[in-house]
Design a protein around this motif. Structure first.
Motif, PDB file in Angstrom:
ATOM      1  N   LYS A 215      11.577  -6.778  -7.553  1.00 56.16           N
ATOM      2  CA  LYS A 215      10.881  -7.975  -6.932  1.00 56.16           C
ATOM      3  C   LYS A 215      10.454  -7.916  -5.742  1.00 56.16           C
ATOM      4  CE  LYS A 215      12.672 -10.986 -10.476  1.00 56.16           C
ATOM      5  NZ  LYS A 215      12.686  -9.797 -11.383  1.00 56.16           N
ATOM      6  N   PRO A 216       9.475  -8.188  -5.241  1.00 61.01           N
ATOM      7  CA  PRO A 216       8.839  -8.193  -3.835  1.00 61.01           C
ATOM      8  C   PRO A 216       9.654  -8.972  -2.870  1.00 61.01           C
ATOM      9  CG  PRO A 216       7.230  -9.421  -4.951  1.00 61.01           C
ATOM     10  CD  PRO A 216       8.474  -8.981  -6.106  1.00 61.01           C
TER      11      PRO A 216
ATOM     12  N   VAL B 169       0.706  -1.076   0.015  1.00 64.61           N
ATOM     13  CA  VAL B 169       0.053   0.088  -0.179  1.00 64.61           C
ATOM     14  C   VAL B 169       0.973   1.144  -0.035  1.00 64.61           C
ATOM     15  CG1 VAL B 169      -0.395   0.218   2.492  1.00 64.61           C
ATOM     16  CG2 VAL B 169      -2.188   0.982   1.000  1.00 64.61           C
ATOM     17  N   GLN B 170       1.970   1.115   0.738  1.00 65.74           N
ATOM     18  CA  GLN B 170       2.915   2.349   0.634  1.00 65.74           C
ATOM     19  C   GLN B 170       3.467   2.576  -0.765  1.00 65.74           C
ATOM     20  OE1 GLN B 170       5.360   0.647   3.953  1.00 65.74           O
ATOM     21  NE2 GLN B 170       4.641   2.553   5.057  1.00 65.74           N
ATOM     22  N   LEU B 171       3.805   1.269  -1.364  1.00 64.01           N
ATOM     23  CA  LEU B 171       4.356   1.409  -2.779  1.00 64.01           C
ATOM     24  C   LEU B 171       3.218   2.208  -3.758  1.00 64.01           C
ATOM     25  CD1 LEU B 171       6.374   0.302  -4.921  1.00 64.01           C
ATOM     26  CD2 LEU B 171       4.703  -1.497  -5.446  1.00 64.01           C
ATOM     27  N   GLN B 172       2.060   1.603  -3.729  1.00 73.99           N
ATOM     28  CA  GLN B 172       1.085   2.281  -4.207  1.00 73.99           C
ATOM     29  C   GLN B 172       0.688   3.856  -4.160  1.00 73.99           C
ATOM     30  OE1 GLN B 172      -1.478  -1.951  -3.449  1.00 73.99           O
ATOM     31  NE2 GLN B 172      -2.671   0.104  -3.342  1.00 73.99           N
TER      32      GLN B 172
ATOM     33  N   LEU C 286      -2.277  -2.898 -10.553  1.00 73.55           N
ATOM     34  CA  LEU C 286      -1.162  -2.367 -11.312  1.00 73.55           C
ATOM     35  C   LEU C 286       0.082  -2.750 -10.786  1.00 73.55           C
ATOM     36  CD1 LEU C 286       0.324  -1.605 -14.076  1.00 73.55           C
ATOM     37  CD2 LEU C 286      -0.104   1.125 -13.188  1.00 73.55           C
ATOM     38  N   SER C 287       0.139  -2.532  -9.379  1.00 71.13           N
ATOM     39  CA  SER C 287       1.264  -3.111  -8.387  1.00 71.13           C
ATOM     40  C   SER C 287       1.684  -4.369  -8.547  1.00 71.13           C
ATOM     41  CB  SER C 287       0.952  -2.592  -7.014  1.00 71.13           C
ATOM     42  OG  SER C 287       0.158  -3.297  -6.448  1.00 71.13           O
ATOM     43  N   ILE C 288       0.454  -5.279  -8.600  1.00 70.49           N
ATOM     44  CA  ILE C 288       0.823  -6.697  -8.662  1.00 70.49           C
ATOM     45  C   ILE C 288       1.238  -7.054 -10.303  1.00 70.49           C
ATOM     46  CG2 ILE C 288      -0.222  -9.017  -8.706  1.00 70.49           C
ATOM     47  CD1 ILE C 288      -2.175  -7.620  -6.717  1.00 70.49           C
TER      48      ILE C 288
ATOM     49  N   ARG D  30       0.433  -8.029 -19.716  1.00 71.43           N
ATOM     50  CA  ARG D  30       0.799  -6.856 -20.377  1.00 71.43           C
ATOM     51  C   ARG D  30       1.490  -5.603 -19.999  1.00 71.43           C
ATOM     52  NH1 ARG D  30      -2.999  -2.624 -20.751  1.00 71.43           N
ATOM     53  NH2 ARG D  30      -5.071  -3.148 -19.407  1.00 71.43           N
ATOM     54  N   ASN D  31       1.344  -5.598 -18.697  1.00 69.64           N
ATOM     55  CA  ASN D  31       1.976  -4.446 -17.799  1.00 69.64           C
ATOM     56  C   ASN D  31       3.367  -4.764 -17.107  1.00 69.64           C
ATOM     57  OD1 ASN D  31      -0.015  -2.460 -18.383  1.00 69.64           O
ATOM     58  ND2 ASN D  31      -1.175  -3.072 -16.900  1.00 69.64           N
TER      59      ASN D  31
END
Length: 83
Positions: free
Chosen positions: A38-39, A8-11, A20-22, A30-31
């Protein structure tokens, strides 16, 4: 010690949504961006964290791509190895 960001902080940092974060680190989507950090997981089923320095370096990489200052694919490979 590196600063870790929850998803959520990344977002919030990138002004993107959860989907999109995933997608950014899901091969075949495609994204998908192979340069996207990498997480990090502390347990097999635990939440994903992202290293803040890697995320900021990825944003810098995007700026270089936008400006046309990324000369070759070798530069991308060096960026990936630096992570």
């Amino acid at each position: 010690m590196p600063l870790l960001l929850k998803r959520v902080q990344l977002q919030h940092l990138l002004s993107i949504g959860r989907t999109l974060s995933i997608e950014l680190h899901t091969p075949g989507h495609r994204n998908f961006d192979p340069v996207f950090p990498k997480p990090v997981h502390f347990t097999e089923k635990g939440p994903a964290f992202f290293v803040a320095d890697e995320v900021l370096a990825w944003v810098e990489h995007l700026k270089h791509v936008r400006d046309g200052t990324v000369a070759t694919a070798a530069n991308d490979a060096q960026f990936a190895l630096a992570k």
